[in-house]
Design an enzyme around this catalytic site. Structure first.
Site, mmCIF file in Angstrom:
data_model
loop_
_atom_site.group_PDB
_atom_site.id
_atom_site.type_symbol
_atom_site.label_atom_id
_atom_site.label_comp_id
_atom_site.label_asym_id
_atom_site.label_seq_id
_atom_site.Cartn_x
_atom_site.Cartn_y
_atom_site.Cartn_z
ATOM 1 N N ASP A 1 58.855 67.080 32.916
ATOM 2 C CA ASP A 1 58.608 67.197 32.217
ATOM 3 C C ASP A 1 59.746 67.574 30.968
ATOM 4 O OD1 ASP A 1 61.139 69.124 31.644
ATOM 5 O OD2 ASP A 1 58.878 70.868 31.307
ATOM 6 N N HIS A 2 59.831 67.076 29.318
ATOM 7 C CA HIS A 2 60.397 66.275 28.867
ATOM 8 C C HIS A 2 61.729 67.739 28.882
ATOM 9 C CE1 HIS A 2 58.392 70.153 27.476
ATOM 10 N NE2 HIS A 2 59.255 70.384 26.508
ATOM 11 N N CYS B 1 62.372 70.156 35.181
ATOM 12 C CA CYS B 1 62.158 71.362 33.945
ATOM 13 C C CYS B 1 63.199 71.807 33.462
ATOM 14 C CB CYS B 1 60.676 71.858 34.576
ATOM 15 S SG CYS B 1 60.983 73.201 35.167
ATOM 16 N N GLY B 2 62.912 72.756 32.731
ATOM 17 C CA GLY B 2 63.848 73.330 31.776
ATOM 18 C C GLY B 2 64.916 74.457 33.006
ATOM 19 N N THR B 3 63.994 75.104 33.761
ATOM 20 C CA THR B 3 64.530 76.077 34.484
ATOM 21 C C THR B 3 64.698 76.286 35.724
ATOM 22 O OG1 THR B 3 63.100 77.892 34.599
ATOM 23 C CG2 THR B 3 64.422 77.976 32.446
ATOM 24 N N GLY B 4 63.557 74.816 35.876
ATOM 25 C CA GLY B 4 63.805 74.887 37.391
ATOM 26 C C GLY B 4 61.563 75.862 37.875
ATOM 27 N N ILE B 5 61.505 76.652 36.963
ATOM 28 C CA ILE B 5 60.736 78.028 37.221
ATOM 29 C C ILE B 5 59.476 77.546 37.133
ATOM 30 C CG2 ILE B 5 60.503 79.745 37.317
ATOM 31 C CD1 ILE B 5 63.178 80.748 35.932
ATOM 32 N N GLY B 6 58.729 76.834 36.435
ATOM 33 C CA GLY B 6 57.340 76.285 36.383
ATOM 34 C C GLY B 6 57.395 75.127 37.173
ATOM 35 N N MET B 7 58.333 74.204 37.530
ATOM 36 C CA MET B 7 57.809 73.070 38.496
ATOM 37 C C MET B 7 58.383 74.050 39.567
ATOM 38 S SD MET B 7 57.286 70.433 37.212
ATOM 39 C CE MET B 7 58.062 68.412 35.833
ATOM 40 N N HIS C 1 67.025 75.535 56.827
ATOM 41 C CA HIS C 1 65.959 76.652 57.395
ATOM 42 C C HIS C 1 64.909 76.472 56.394
ATOM 43 C CE1 HIS C 1 69.961 79.870 57.562
ATOM 44 N NE2 HIS C 1 70.380 78.491 58.318
ATOM 45 N N ARG D 1 64.274 78.712 65.747
ATOM 46 C CA ARG D 1 63.775 79.922 65.114
ATOM 47 C C ARG D 1 63.418 79.275 63.211
ATOM 48 N NH1 ARG D 1 69.272 80.079 63.626
ATOM 49 N NH2 ARG D 1 69.839 81.120 62.334
ATOM 50 N N HIS D 2 63.823 78.587 63.316
ATOM 51 C CA HIS D 2 63.338 77.612 61.306
ATOM 52 C C HIS D 2 61.902 77.528 61.430
ATOM 53 C CE1 HIS D 2 66.737 79.474 59.957
ATOM 54 N NE2 HIS D 2 67.776 78.722 60.894
HETATM 55 C C1 RB5 Z 1 59.648 73.825 28.515
HETATM 56 O O1 RB5 Z 1 60.164 74.307 27.417
HETATM 57 C C2 RB5 Z 1 60.162 74.654 29.632
HETATM 58 O O2 RB5 Z 1 58.814 76.315 29.370
HETATM 59 C C3 RB5 Z 1 59.872 74.192 30.713
HETATM 60 O O3 RB5 Z 1 60.690 72.824 31.128
HETATM 61 C C4 RB5 Z 1 60.235 75.086 31.555
HETATM 62 O O4 RB5 Z 1 61.918 75.533 32.176
HETATM 63 C C5 RB5 Z 1 59.398 75.843 32.397
HETATM 64 O O5 RB5 Z 1 59.768 76.775 33.010
#
Ligand code: RB5
Length: 145
Positions: free
Chosen positions: A8-9, A64-70, A97, A131-132
């Site tokens: 993303d951006h 993405c910003g945190t990697g969590i959304g993706m 693993h 095992r993995h």
């Molecule tokens: C965008 O502002 C941000 O929310 C996105 O990049 C990402 O970090 C979401 O998990």
């Protein structure tokens, strides 16, 4: 190895830096986004993940910003094992693993040099099997239900 990369951006700048490195060695498809203008990560993450799941690409890299959304997005796609990696060691283990087929990076929390090291390691580490494999098979079985 055919690699698809998308962001993303918030991951755009890191993605561009990684493409410069990857282009010298691999066949890389940039699946967007194409600027730092605000977009929604699911619009890029789902399509790129589906292309890995369908076998059109061998591996994927999502940012993405945190990697969590993706990570959330990619792991909803059947056949995807996406790993959010913040260190070289975790990247290595995600291959050994977990046989991770998508690497997720946090664009706002990772410098380019570390990201390149993580990507290099992740692309060059094989799955250990054994095992993995039994554990991965359990995930595959769950996905079939
Ligand atoms: C965008 O502002 C941000 O929310 C996105 O990049 C990402 O970090 C979401 O998990």
């Amino acid at each position: 190895m055919r690699i698809i990369i998308a962001s993303d951006h918030a991951g755009y700048k890191l993605k561009k830096s990684l493409i410069e490195f990857l282009d010298k060695k691999y066949s890389v498809k940039d699946f967007g986004t194409d600027s730092e203008e605000s977009v929604d990560y699911p619009d890029f993450g789902f399509s790129a993940s589906e292309k890995v799941a369908q076998g059109e690409f061998d591996r994927g890299i999502l940012i993405c910003g945190t990697g969590i959304g993706m990570s959330i997005v990619a792991n909803k796609v059947k056949g995807i094992r996406a790993a959010l990696c913040n260190s070289v060691e975790i990247a290595k283990l995600s291959r050994q693993h977990n046989d991770a087929n998508i690497l997720v990076l946090a664009g706002r929390f990772m410098n380019k040099d570390l990201a390149v090291e993580i990507v290099k390691t992740w692309l060059n580490t094989e799955f250990n099997g054994g095992r993995h494999k039994r554990r991965i098979d359990k995930i595959k079985y769950f996905e079939m239900k």
